[in-house]
Design a protein around this motif. Structure first.
Motif, PDB file in Angstrom:
ATOM      1  N   TRP B 407      55.110  88.141-141.210  1.00  0.00           N
ATOM      2  CA  TRP B 407      55.983  88.884-141.109  1.00  0.00           C
ATOM      3  C   TRP B 407      57.123  88.749-142.142  1.00  0.00           C
ATOM      4  N   MET B 408      57.162  87.315-142.581  1.00  0.00           N
ATOM      5  CA  MET B 408      57.883  86.981-143.553  1.00  0.00           C
ATOM      6  C   MET B 408      57.982  87.693-144.915  1.00  0.00           C
ATOM      7  N   ARG B 409      56.871  88.288-145.084  1.00  0.00           N
ATOM      8  CA  ARG B 409      56.497  88.912-146.787  1.00  0.00           C
ATOM      9  C   ARG B 409      57.191  90.287-146.566  1.00  0.00           C
ATOM     10  N   THR B 410      57.446  91.043-145.370  1.00  0.00           N
ATOM     11  CA  THR B 410      58.066  92.053-145.674  1.00  0.00           C
ATOM     12  C   THR B 410      59.714  92.126-145.351  1.00  0.00           C
ATOM     13  N   LEU B 411      59.964  90.796-144.817  1.00  0.00           N
ATOM     14  CA  LEU B 411      61.616  90.603-144.927  1.00  0.00           C
ATOM     15  C   LEU B 411      62.076  90.286-146.069  1.00  0.00           C
ATOM     16  N   THR B 412      63.233  90.767-146.732  1.00  0.00           N
ATOM     17  CA  THR B 412      63.852  90.354-147.808  1.00  0.00           C
ATOM     18  C   THR B 412      64.913  89.302-147.651  1.00  0.00           C
TER      19      THR B 412
END
Lengths: 605, 605
Positions: B407-412
């Protein structure tokens, strides 16, 4: 560089070169072969032979290919020395420019497979089904039967081995550098010159190996030798050659055999009287000459074995010279000599240490091996860079140095991009004609994507310029190929993109602009680049030093680095420039900033 | 955490705990002791004991201290297992969050020194000058005298060892997690509870170790045993205990001895009849219980040895159960069992492999050890994270995970800094009162420095805001302490700065705002922060994903990461926010963004 043709040439060439008795190792070609296979697997098969496995194309991206090549090279080292852990560490210390713990695991896995396959072959061969290949175990140069005893007094010879090994290694690097530059000049003259050079080195090697043993005196066989003596067969340790019965020629034993067997003979322990000092001296001098003239001819070759041969002869000579002063066996002196020359030339520590441990299977030798390696590396480092760095620099490969030069700390990336041609940017929704134009007239592989006149969510300003991200040349070509054209300037929906592009296509890097045909009507249309843009490129601020940018480049494993301005104002472009691996090479920077070269050499004198 | 008091407590505590026969290893405390010594050396001596060496203060910066601690921990592992290369790889695989090739060299150097010192002590002790310490060599659990023979059929038991080891390791991690959480609750209740817990575990251990041997049957001594049997002295392999003359109690042999000797006994090879299965089973169950309840009490303890004890007992049991099916020695089964449980619980591969190689000195075992380690790690990874990650999470240490969560890939990072309080910036030339105010009211360790109304060299815009860099809290405090005040707003000259601040002072990180007294007249003056500012901070653009920012943080070894806007316009601040190691911890992000936790668990079910 990693194609199918290279693979086949390397395999055949390496077999021929090693079989001819040239002074070169099989580890270099094996590393290359491992990398080729890995790279071909990553591409899903060779390009031009029409055997492509579709499912393998999932690995066809930068990161996986790099990982695969690292695995392949560690497998190569593992196969050459039967040293699985050493292979992993070799690729850690020398091959990989960046490192992740997942990669450690993967290389370890691949070398484990290599060892299991090797073990299976050894099992089959030991049952006598492979002819001459039938001997040998997992440990190449076993010296585990030597009881290692050493005292405080032995620190002096051990230090001596290290220091001399470092000096010899540095000297070897220096002379090899000169020889390679000479060879480059010869090789550039044409194929005939290349062939003649390789032939003359080969003839010289053969003549020396056959004629020099006549110089050595015959020695009487000692009945305490564990093997038959003298031997006349194809293998065997005590060659009779020109000697009467019951005698052997010790130089013939070393020269008229494979390189591996020669190392095994020099490493042989509890045999203080087997070799005469004069024979070892002749062997050492011959292999110094061969080691310098063989590498660089147009034959697949590795550097490990020549250096081990030289180093072991030097170590054994030193052990003989020490005589009764020391109580370390002459065979172990040979091992230490080989280790010291390796460290003095290649400057690796941990991986060499493990490779030697796995080659010789003598754990008790480890403390002195470590000391010798550290001393030799330190001494060698004070003269010149490692042999690998020298070769990389000669070949001009864009391998980023691990240690930034001191002058890189004062140069900023802003100054670096100012010296380059201005950066070429594209708009988020760009005209087809402009894209074709940009692709035809530049060779860049990445372009920043800018959106003009947007309103930031904070709402303070309007008419801001937004840095949307970075788009790759391959994706631009792909969009042209797929005719991803819009009649009007508009943002596309997600489903449109998903319908048009599969992620396997997006992972490919092969498109060429010359293959694309665009009609003049299409030239007036638009492309929405937003969905194809990488919105999370790594950036540095223009005041960043080149040294720190290099650390980022290396540690994160980048291809493009965007430089953003430190100023925030209307009218300033949100991207100042773009840096690639080539831009950060010391040589290229010095070409653009000659005064840095001067200040650098000024410091030296 | 790395102070002088900790050092002394750890040394005394570890000696006491190991001597008491608790089921814990000395490697954990040794790693900690090594790190403490390294950290203290880096600081130039302990803070509160007034012995500071000035010249050592040169190492008092972030980077050198971190390197020193890595060297210290690898020296600790090296000293615990006499495994120099294993120590280097351990710190590579587990300790260091970032890695440079210079660090590899340095850790190797420090372990080389440890080995040489160890070797010298062994030399002295072998001449009989140290009493009971007089035995032992460089290899702790030598099994090199076992001829290793294995065939294709042995792949089945080897796979079995790996799979069961992985399952047991995962189970151990799971239960230990629960136990540690329970212990945390108990320990928080006060010192008395802590003491009682430690005492009761200690009493339970002693009672079990003394009473359980009565359950075992006496075995007759076999004259083929290499050592005296039975033994009644302080050391020796075959304890008589409650048995008649000429007999020995095999469980007493395992329990009434040091942990090291117990491992040595279980690893002993060519002794298929030495132990009864029931004794090994009792030993295994006892050490499973002890291994779960001992770690976590208020005693310095390491995890390696308990897991080796458990694993070796399990391996030997499995070897016994295999009976005549296999031709691998029972002692080697014990080694493989220990390796599999280690890999199943700790999930290291290369370093474990080398540590086991250096512990057992059997290179021929390497291929099967590698297979066992890989299988056990893979099986264990499918259940839960490694034991180290579990403990780090329990302690809440800001250790950045090597693998970003999906999920860290979608959070900026832009969203991440928006959820934090707004960033506090200072001007390049700032009023003293504002600096004092900022330092008193915040706990941040770094502040972005902005200059307003500057004219960029391109000359296009005027009134631009410039991001000059990042200033550290310690440097602000230092400037206040040194009274680096200006009457008017002006830029200072280089010589002024050099006169005022030495670089040793600038490398310190210790200033506190409470120690600074500023008069009200001084409050109205200015400080020029430009010379103290780090003008080359690492930055990311606000659209960068959290996952990639984490990679940057970890790979380059950062403390602060500036987030810059992707918009370029007047009125936009050139810095959007600042991220620290704590901000990037998965737990802290999930607290700020609870919906991510839901979507994460939503995927699972």
């Amino acid at each position: 560089m990693f194609g199918a043709t290279t693979l086949i040439v390397k395999i055949i060439g390496s077999i021929g070169a090693v079989a001819a008795g040239l002074d070169l190792g099989k580890e270099g070609p094996l590393v290359h072969i491992g990398s080729c296979i890995a790279s071909l697997l990553g591409q899903g098969g060779p390009d031009n032979h029409r055997i492509k496995w579709q499912w393998l194309r999932y690995f066809n991206n930068d990161r996986d290919r790099r990982d695969l090549i690292t695995c392949g090279s560690s497998s190569g080292v593992c196969a050459a020395f039967r040293a699985p852990v050493g292979g992993v560490l070799f690729s850690l210390e020398e091959v990989a420019t960046w490192w992740r713990s997942a990669l450690l695991w993967r290389t370890f896995f691949s070398t484990a497979i290599v060892v299991v396959v090797l073990r299976a072959f050894i099992e089959i061969c030991n049952s006598g089904k492979c002819g001459l290949f039938g001997t040998g175990g997992l440990i190449m140069f076993d010296v585990s039967n030597v009881p290692v005893r050493y005292h405080v007094m032995d620190i002096i010879p051990v230090t001596l081995i290290g220091i001399i090994g470092g000096i010899l290694g540095g000297l070897y690097n220096h002379i090899l550098h000169k020889v390679l530059r000479l060879y480059n000049l010869i090789n550039q003259k044409g194929k005939m010159h290349k062939l003649l050079l390789a032939l003359s080195v080969s003839v010289f090697t053969s003549v020396c190996q056959y004629c020099l043993p006549f110089l050595a005196d015959c020695k009487a066989c000692d009945p305490s030798f564990p093997e038959t003596c003298p031997t006349n067969g194809r293998s065997g340790n005590f060659k009779q050659f020109n000697c009467p019965n019951g005698h052997y020629n010790d130089l013939a034993t070393l020269l008229l055999t494979t390189n591996d067997d020669a190392v095994r003979n020099i490493f042989s322990s509890n045999t203080p009287t087997e070799f005469q000092p004069s024979s070892i001296l002749i062997f050492f001098i011959l292999y110094c000459i061969l080691g310098l003239i063989t590498f660089g001819i147009a034959v697949p070759s590795g550097l490990f074995l020549p250096i081990i041969l030289m180093g072991s002869a030097y170590g054994r000579l030193l052990g003989m010279a020490m005589g009764s002063y020391t109580n370390i066996d002459q065979g172990l002196y040979a091992v230490l000599g080989a280790a010291s020359l390796m460290a003095g030339s290649m400057r690796m520590t941990v991986s060499l240490c493990v490779i030697f441990l796995e080659l010789t299977n003598n754990l008790l030798l480890l403390p002195i091996t470590m000391i010798v390696l550290l001393i030799a590396k330190t001494v060698g480092d004070s003269f010149n860079p490692s042999i690998y760095e020298i070769i990389l620099e000669l070949k001009g490969l864009p391998f980023l140095d691990a240690h930034p030069e001191p002058w890189m700390r004062t140069l900023t990336v802003g100054e670096l991009v100012d010296a380059k041609p201005p950066v070429i940017t594209v708009s988020g929704i760009e005209k087809v004609s402009r894209i074709v134009d940009v692709l035809r007239n530049t060779t860049h592989n990445g372009f920043p994507v800018l959106d003009e006149g947007v309103v930031p969510p904070s709402g303070l300003a309007n008419g801001a310029t937004e840095l949307h991200g970075l788009i790759l040349r391959a994706h631009l070509v792909l969009a042209l190929k797929k005719k991803w054209f819009l009649q009007e300037k508009r943002r596309t929906e997600e489903w449109e993109v998903r319908e048009k592009f599969s992620w396997v296509e997006l992972a490919e890097r092969e498109g060429k602009i010359e293959e694309v045909a665009v009609t003049s009507a299409e030239m007036e249309m638009y492309i929405d680049l937003h969905p194809l843009t990488n919105t999370t490129p790594y950036t540095v601020i223009e005041s960043m030093s080149v040294a720190k940018a290099m650390v980022l480049f290396r540690q994160v494993g980048l291809r493009h680095l965007l430089v953003v301005p430190k100023y925030e104002a209307a009218g300033v472009s949100p991207v100042v420039g773009i840096l690639t691996r080539q831009d950060l090479r010391a040589f290229n920077i010095l070409t653009a900033f000659p005064h840095l070269e001067r200040s650098k050499s000024g410091q030296k004198h």
